[in-house]
Design a protein around this motif. Structure first.
Motif, mmCIF file in Angstrom:
data_model
loop_
_atom_site.group_PDB
_atom_site.id
_atom_site.type_symbol
_atom_site.label_atom_id
_atom_site.label_comp_id
_atom_site.label_asym_id
_atom_site.label_seq_id
_atom_site.Cartn_x
_atom_site.Cartn_y
_atom_site.Cartn_z
ATOM 1 N N ARG A 62 0.836 -1.209 0.000
ATOM 2 C CA ARG A 62 0.000 0.000 0.000
ATOM 3 C C ARG A 62 0.869 1.258 0.000
ATOM 4 O O ARG A 62 0.564 2.221 -0.688
ATOM 5 N N THR A 91 -7.858 -4.058 -1.878
ATOM 6 C CA THR A 91 -7.465 -4.633 -3.150
ATOM 7 C C THR A 91 -6.719 -3.570 -3.936
ATOM 8 O O THR A 91 -7.214 -2.477 -4.135
ATOM 9 N N VAL A 92 -5.540 -3.906 -4.354
ATOM 10 C CA VAL A 92 -4.704 -2.933 -5.049
ATOM 11 C C VAL A 92 -4.892 -3.066 -6.546
ATOM 12 O O VAL A 92 -4.836 -4.158 -7.087
ATOM 13 N N LEU A 93 -5.120 -1.951 -7.198
ATOM 14 C CA LEU A 93 -5.224 -1.944 -8.641
ATOM 15 C C LEU A 93 -3.848 -2.197 -9.248
ATOM 16 O O LEU A 93 -2.844 -1.695 -8.757
ATOM 17 N N ARG A 95 -7.798 6.286 -6.079
ATOM 18 C CA ARG A 95 -8.045 5.566 -7.321
ATOM 19 C C ARG A 95 -7.174 4.321 -7.409
ATOM 20 O O ARG A 95 -7.624 3.267 -7.846
ATOM 21 N N ARG A 96 -5.942 4.425 -6.955
ATOM 22 C CA ARG A 96 -5.011 3.300 -7.070
ATOM 23 C C ARG A 96 -5.166 2.263 -5.960
ATOM 24 O O ARG A 96 -4.867 1.103 -6.167
ATOM 25 N N GLY A 101 -7.887 1.188 -4.521
ATOM 26 C CA GLY A 101 -8.975 0.258 -4.811
ATOM 27 C C GLY A 101 -10.040 0.296 -3.735
ATOM 28 O O GLY A 101 -10.256 1.316 -3.087
ATOM 29 N N ASP A 102 -10.687 -0.836 -3.507
ATOM 30 C CA ASP A 102 -11.813 -0.858 -2.584
ATOM 31 C C ASP A 102 -11.357 -0.805 -1.126
ATOM 32 O O ASP A 102 -10.179 -0.858 -0.818
#
Length: 149
Positions: free
Chosen positions: A32, A139-141, A131-132, A134-135
């Motif tokens: 993260r 969860t990482v984009l 944005r990067r 994620g939820d």
């Protein structure tokens, strides 16, 4: 003697489980932080018109690059709430370097124009981090920092 060995055998898997969880949490935190760093560096590099690779330089670099890196470290501290030590680890710098950078940027905020630019950059960087990341479950984009030079 047998009892001690038996107790050790029983508790070993439990300790291993805790150890795996701790390492898993550390890996998630590092991931993260890496995503945050990429998002902040991407935003700062665009605003300051410096290549992301210059922000990764082991040396101080030219004044515009040094300022951009200081702003990126400041934003990581302010936006992400990371400690000076965590920001230092994230940016591969000493915590005292991060502290110095944050103090310099905080002092420069007395200039209304610089403060306004920094406020806008904070908003952009926050949105890029959101944005990067994620939820809400973390969860990482999948997006590479190096591909955005």
């Amino acid at each position: 003697m047998l009892q001690t060995g038996a107790a050790t055998e029983v508790s070993s898997p439990r300790l291993g489980h805790l150890d795996r969880n701790r390492h898993s949490d550390q890996a998630r935190r590092r991931n993260r932080n890496a995503v945050r760093r990429c998002a902040i560096e991407y935003s700062v590099a665009r605003v300051f018109a410096v290549p992301i690779s210059a922000l990764h330089s082991a040396t101080r670099g030219r004044a515009p690059v040094a300022l951009a890196r200081q702003v990126a470290m400041y934003l990581a501290h302010v936006i992400c709430g990371l400690s000076m030590t965590e920001v230092g680890r994230t940016f591969e710098r000493d915590r005292t370097t991060v502290s110095h950078a944050c103090a310099l940027i905080a002092d420069r905020r007395d200039d209304p124009l610089f403060d306004q630019i920094l406020e806008l950059l904070e908003r952009v960087a926050r949105e890029e981090v959101r944005r990067r990341i994620g939820d809400a479950e973390g969860t990482v984009l999948q997006r590479s920092c190096s591909s955005e030079t």
